[in-house]
Motif scaffolding. Structure first.
Motif, PDB file in Angstrom:
ATOM      1  N   GLU A  59       0.839  -1.185   0.000  1.00 30.02           N
ATOM      2  CA  GLU A  59       0.000   0.000   0.000  1.00 30.02           C
ATOM      3  C   GLU A  59       0.882   1.246   0.000  1.00 30.02           C
ATOM      4  O   GLU A  59       1.811   1.373   0.793  1.00 30.02           O
ATOM      5  N   ALA A  60       0.597   2.156  -0.911  1.00 34.32           N
ATOM      6  CA  ALA A  60       1.355   3.410  -0.962  1.00 34.32           C
ATOM      7  C   ALA A  60       0.805   4.362   0.101  1.00 34.32           C
ATOM      8  O   ALA A  60      -0.388   4.392   0.369  1.00 34.32           O
ATOM      9  N   HIS A  61       1.678   5.107   0.715  1.00 38.33           N
ATOM     10  CA  HIS A  61       1.302   6.077   1.731  1.00 38.33           C
ATOM     11  C   HIS A  61       1.685   7.468   1.262  1.00 38.33           C
ATOM     12  O   HIS A  61       2.656   7.647   0.541  1.00 38.33           O
ATOM     13  N   ARG A  62       0.940   8.440   1.722  1.00 37.44           N
ATOM     14  CA  ARG A  62       1.331   9.823   1.472  1.00 37.44           C
ATOM     15  C   ARG A  62       2.389  10.170   2.501  1.00 37.44           C
ATOM     16  O   ARG A  62       2.252   9.867   3.670  1.00 37.44           O
ATOM     17  N   HIS A  63       3.421  10.801   2.046  1.00 37.37           N
ATOM     18  CA  HIS A  63       4.534  11.161   2.920  1.00 37.37           C
ATOM     19  C   HIS A  63       4.506  12.668   3.095  1.00 37.37           C
ATOM     20  O   HIS A  63       5.047  13.406   2.280  1.00 37.37           O
ATOM     21  N   THR A  64       3.848  13.107   4.160  1.00 35.82           N
ATOM     22  CA  THR A  64       3.636  14.536   4.320  1.00 35.82           C
ATOM     23  C   THR A  64       4.591  15.182   5.311  1.00 35.82           C
ATOM     24  O   THR A  64       5.104  16.241   5.058  1.00 35.82           O
ATOM     25  N   GLY A  65       4.806  14.548   6.429  1.00 35.02           N
ATOM     26  CA  GLY A  65       5.620  15.163   7.472  1.00 35.02           C
ATOM     27  C   GLY A  65       7.087  14.850   7.328  1.00 35.02           C
ATOM     28  O   GLY A  65       7.491  13.987   6.560  1.00 35.02           O
ATOM     29  N   VAL A  84       3.598  -1.677  17.468  1.00 33.79           N
ATOM     30  CA  VAL A  84       3.607  -1.049  16.143  1.00 33.79           C
ATOM     31  C   VAL A  84       4.864  -1.466  15.386  1.00 33.79           C
ATOM     32  O   VAL A  84       4.816  -1.789  14.195  1.00 33.79           O
ATOM     33  N   VAL A  85       6.004  -1.473  16.069  1.00 34.86           N
ATOM     34  CA  VAL A  85       7.265  -1.888  15.454  1.00 34.86           C
ATOM     35  C   VAL A  85       7.191  -3.357  15.031  1.00 34.86           C
ATOM     36  O   VAL A  85       7.662  -3.729  13.956  1.00 34.86           O
ATOM     37  N   ALA A  86       6.579  -4.190  15.849  1.00 36.94           N
ATOM     38  CA  ALA A  86       6.432  -5.608  15.503  1.00 36.94           C
ATOM     39  C   ALA A  86       5.604  -5.767  14.225  1.00 36.94           C
ATOM     40  O   ALA A  86       5.933  -6.591  13.363  1.00 36.94           O
ATOM     41  N   GLY A  87       4.551  -4.998  14.080  1.00 34.75           N
ATOM     42  CA  GLY A  87       3.737  -5.053  12.866  1.00 34.75           C
ATOM     43  C   GLY A  87       4.531  -4.633  11.640  1.00 34.75           C
ATOM     44  O   GLY A  87       4.456  -5.279  10.585  1.00 34.75           O
ATOM     45  N   LEU A  88       5.307  -3.572  11.775  1.00 32.91           N
ATOM     46  CA  LEU A  88       6.174  -3.107  10.695  1.00 32.91           C
ATOM     47  C   LEU A  88       7.152  -4.218  10.315  1.00 32.91           C
ATOM     48  O   LEU A  88       7.337  -4.517   9.139  1.00 32.91           O
ATOM     49  N   HIS A  89       7.765  -4.817  11.315  1.00 32.92           N
ATOM     50  CA  HIS A  89       8.732  -5.913  11.132  1.00 32.92           C
ATOM     51  C   HIS A  89       8.105  -7.054  10.332  1.00 32.92           C
ATOM     52  O   HIS A  89       8.685  -7.540   9.355  1.00 32.92           O
ATOM     53  N   VAL A  90       6.923  -7.484  10.717  1.00 35.83           N
ATOM     54  CA  VAL A  90       6.248  -8.603  10.051  1.00 35.83           C
ATOM     55  C   VAL A  90       5.895  -8.237   8.609  1.00 35.83           C
ATOM     56  O   VAL A  90       6.096  -9.036   7.692  1.00 35.83           O
ATOM     57  N   ARG A  91       5.398  -7.026   8.377  1.00 36.24           N
ATOM     58  CA  ARG A  91       5.068  -6.603   7.007  1.00 36.24           C
ATOM     59  C   ARG A  91       6.311  -6.603   6.124  1.00 36.24           C
ATOM     60  O   ARG A  91       6.271  -7.064   4.982  1.00 36.24           O
ATOM     61  N   PRO A 130       7.005  -1.538   3.982  1.00 37.78           N
ATOM     62  CA  PRO A 130       6.990  -1.591   2.513  1.00 37.78           C
ATOM     63  C   PRO A 130       6.306  -0.399   1.846  1.00 37.78           C
ATOM     64  O   PRO A 130       6.720   0.012   0.762  1.00 37.78           O
ATOM     65  N   GLY A 131       5.318   0.181   2.460  1.00 42.00           N
ATOM     66  CA  GLY A 131       4.663   1.355   1.887  1.00 42.00           C
ATOM     67  C   GLY A 131       5.551   2.586   1.871  1.00 42.00           C
ATOM     68  O   GLY A 131       5.205   3.601   1.269  1.00 42.00           O
ATOM     69  N   HIS A 132       6.718   2.494   2.506  1.00 39.35           N
ATOM     70  CA  HIS A 132       7.648   3.627   2.572  1.00 39.35           C
ATOM     71  C   HIS A 132       8.981   3.318   1.884  1.00 39.35           C
ATOM     72  O   HIS A 132       9.941   4.074   2.045  1.00 39.35           O
ATOM     73  N   TRP A 133       9.043   2.213   1.134  1.00 35.08           N
ATOM     74  CA  TRP A 133      10.248   1.899   0.384  1.00 35.08           C
ATOM     75  C   TRP A 133      10.504   2.984  -0.645  1.00 35.08           C
ATOM     76  O   TRP A 133       9.585   3.591  -1.190  1.00 35.08           O
ATOM     77  N   ARG A 134      11.780   3.225  -0.926  1.00 33.09           N
ATOM     78  CA  ARG A 134      12.234   4.146  -1.967  1.00 33.09           C
ATOM     79  C   ARG A 134      11.803   5.586  -1.683  1.00 33.09           C
ATOM     80  O   ARG A 134      11.607   6.367  -2.604  1.00 33.09           O
ATOM     81  N   THR A 135      11.668   5.928  -0.398  1.00 34.03           N
ATOM     82  CA  THR A 135      11.337   7.305  -0.008  1.00 34.03           C
ATOM     83  C   THR A 135      12.450   7.939   0.823  1.00 34.03           C
ATOM     84  O   THR A 135      12.270   9.038   1.335  1.00 34.03           O
ATOM     85  N   GLY A 136      13.575   7.233   0.987  1.00 27.92           N
ATOM     86  CA  GLY A 136      14.683   7.768   1.759  1.00 27.92           C
ATOM     87  C   GLY A 136      14.707   7.335   3.208  1.00 27.92           C
ATOM     88  O   GLY A 136      15.647   7.644   3.938  1.00 27.92           O
ATOM     89  N   VAL A 137      13.692   6.596   3.646  1.00 27.18           N
ATOM     90  CA  VAL A 137      13.628   6.157   5.043  1.00 27.18           C
ATOM     91  C   VAL A 137      14.809   5.252   5.374  1.00 27.18           C
ATOM     92  O   VAL A 137      15.501   5.443   6.377  1.00 27.18           O
ATOM     93  N   GLY A 138      15.060   4.243   4.552  1.00 29.07           N
ATOM     94  CA  GLY A 138      16.153   3.309   4.813  1.00 29.07           C
ATOM     95  C   GLY A 138      17.504   4.008   4.821  1.00 29.07           C
ATOM     96  O   GLY A 138      18.347   3.744   5.688  1.00 29.07           O
ATOM     97  N   SER A 139      17.720   4.897   3.871  1.00 28.97           N
ATOM     98  CA  SER A 139      18.990   5.631   3.814  1.00 28.97           C
ATOM     99  C   SER A 139      19.194   6.470   5.061  1.00 28.97           C
ATOM    100  O   SER A 139      20.282   6.483   5.652  1.00 28.97           O
ATOM    101  N   ALA A 140      18.153   7.199   5.472  1.00 22.77           N
ATOM    102  CA  ALA A 140      18.259   8.050   6.665  1.00 22.77           C
ATOM    103  C   ALA A 140      18.483   7.205   7.915  1.00 22.77           C
ATOM    104  O   ALA A 140      19.285   7.566   8.789  1.00 22.77           O
ATOM    105  N   LEU A 141      17.807   6.074   7.993  1.00 24.42           N
ATOM    106  CA  LEU A 141      17.949   5.203   9.152  1.00 24.42           C
ATOM    107  C   LEU A 141      19.355   4.596   9.189  1.00 24.42           C
ATOM    108  O   LEU A 141      19.993   4.540  10.258  1.00 24.42           O
TER     109      LEU A 141
END
Length: 169
Positions: A3-9, A23-30, A97-108
């Protein structure tokens, strides 16, 4: 389907809070379920409890990438038992996964390296599944290389990677 998410903030990287374990566990499983072609195997783990333990450990740290008040990425690392003390082990690294290719992984990843440098670490190690090409490419782009001290076992499910933490980069 991702699912794509809007990245506003703005993206904020900070230490995970105990109340975020579920919440982190849910992210991990997804995130993990994306690289198992037949679906995530039932492992019997209570991931919320395990993340709660990881967040509370004194020999490690859990960083969260947070956007719009919700964790969208997580990294867990600790100093492995025994020498060398200058090495840190990256245990978990996931982006929703809805935040892949948005810079999250690089920043983290950058935040992890900055923390390792501040902690005086000289190298980092991790395990990645042999069939997770996306993660392997992500790590390779950031300078992770096969760990010469831990070659993959024949027929094994994981590759072992190493990263040189350089001072002042």
């Amino acid at each position: 389907m991702i699912e794509a998410h809007r990245h506003t903030g703005p993206l904020v990287i900070r230490t995970a809070l105990p109340a975020e374990a579920e919440v982190v566990a849910g992210l991990h499983v997804r995130a993990r379920s994306t690289y198992y072609p037949d679906g995530l195997p039932e492992d019997g783990f209570d991931w919320a409890a395990r993340w709660g333990e990881a967040i509370g450990r004194s020999d490690g740290q859990v960083l969260c990438a947070v956007r719009d008040g919700r964790p969208v990425g997580v990294a867990s690392f600790r100093t492995p038992p025994g020498p060398p003390a200058k090495t840190v082990e990256l245990l978990q690294f996931h982006v929703d996964p809805g935040h892949w290719r948005t810079g999250v992984g690089s920043a983290l990843h950058t935040a992890c390296v900055e923390q390792w440098r501040a902690d005086g670490r000289r190298s980092a190690v991790l395990e990645v599944r042999v069939d997770n090409a996306r993660a392997q490419a992500f790590y390779a782009r950031r300078g992770w290389v096969p760990d010469p001290e831990n070659p993959p076992a024949e027929g094994g499910h994981h590759l072992y990677l190493r990263y040189a933490v350089r001072s002042g980069e």
